[in-house]
Write a protein that holds these residues in place. Structure first.
Motif, PDB file in Angstrom:
ATOM      1  N   SER A   1       0.841  -1.182   0.000  1.00 26.48           N
ATOM      2  CA  SER A   1       0.000   0.000   0.000  1.00 26.48           C
ATOM      3  C   SER A   1       0.881   1.238   0.000  1.00 26.48           C
TER       4      SER A   1
ATOM      5  N   PHE B   1       0.926   3.607   2.226  1.00 25.41           N
ATOM      6  CA  PHE B   1       1.375   3.930   3.574  1.00 25.41           C
ATOM      7  C   PHE B   1       1.129   2.725   4.464  1.00 25.41           C
ATOM      8  N   THR B   2       1.846   2.687   5.554  1.00 24.37           N
ATOM      9  CA  THR B   2       1.661   1.594   6.507  1.00 24.37           C
ATOM     10  C   THR B   2       0.969   2.145   7.743  1.00 24.37           C
ATOM     11  N   ARG B   3      -0.001   1.458   8.187  1.00 24.26           N
ATOM     12  CA  ARG B   3      -0.748   1.866   9.363  1.00 24.26           C
ATOM     13  C   ARG B   3      -0.259   1.037  10.545  1.00 24.26           C
ATOM     14  N   THR B   4       0.167   1.719  11.578  1.00 24.71           N
ATOM     15  CA  THR B   4       0.605   1.004  12.763  1.00 24.71           C
ATOM     16  C   THR B   4      -0.611   0.670  13.610  1.00 24.71           C
ATOM     17  N   GLU B   5      -0.561  -0.495  14.174  1.00 26.72           N
ATOM     18  CA  GLU B   5      -1.675  -0.955  15.002  1.00 26.72           C
ATOM     19  C   GLU B   5      -1.519  -0.350  16.384  1.00 26.72           C
ATOM     20  N   ARG B   6      -2.437   0.496  16.783  1.00 27.70           N
ATOM     21  CA  ARG B   6      -2.314   1.206  18.049  1.00 27.70           C
ATOM     22  C   ARG B   6      -2.857   0.389  19.221  1.00 27.70           C
TER      23      ARG B   6
ATOM     24  N   GLU C   1       0.074   0.891  21.956  1.00 31.97           N
ATOM     25  CA  GLU C   1       1.290   1.597  21.550  1.00 31.97           C
ATOM     26  C   GLU C   1       2.526   1.053  22.263  1.00 31.97           C
TER      27      GLU C   1
END
Length: 134
Positions: free
Chosen positions: A63, A65-70, A91
């Motif tokens: 993709s 961008f990469t989405r960090t899992e919060r 986090e």
């Protein structure tokens, strides 16, 4: 390869394609080709280009961008039909959550201390200290 149309919205792209189609339809009688056949050819070419673009996009797994899992539930268990415990990571920090019908309690989890074994101490001790341990 970035183009000018990559940053354009879908609405802008559709309006641009429609404008090009109308422009070609207006110029078609000047070239001796009927407007209907030119429009059909253009629509067919656009459909093929769209299909090719879609097939190329299907093969890409990455993709933009990469989405960090919060928030992530590490583990969860039920204590009774109305109460439970969950280990939640937010986090990078872990919390133990006790929850029920009308309550929820949040407790931070301390990192476990690692204890070095005696064999590890013997392996890194200087030769004289090893003799003393024997």
């Amino acid at each position: 390869m970035k183009t000018l149309l990559d940053s354009a919205s879908p609405r802008t792209k559709v309006l641009l394609a429609g404008g090009l189609l109308l422009g070609l339809a207006a110029l078609a009688p000047l070239g001796g080709v009927s407007a209907t056949s030119l429009a059909r050819g253009l629509l067919g070419a656009l459909a093929l280009v769209g299909l090719g673009w879609w097939l190329m996009r299907q093969g890409q797994a990455e993709s933009r961008f990469t989405r960090t899992e919060r928030l992530r539930v590490v583990s969860r268990t039920g204590l009774s039909p109305r109460c439970g415990l969950a280990l939640v990571e937010v986090e990078g920090r872990r919390y133990l959550v006790a929850f029920g019908d009308s309550f929820a309690e949040l407790h931070p989890v301390r990192a476990p201390k690692r204890v070095k074994s005696r064999s590890r101490l013997c392996a890194v001790a200087p030769p004289k200290a090893r003799e003393d341990l024997s």
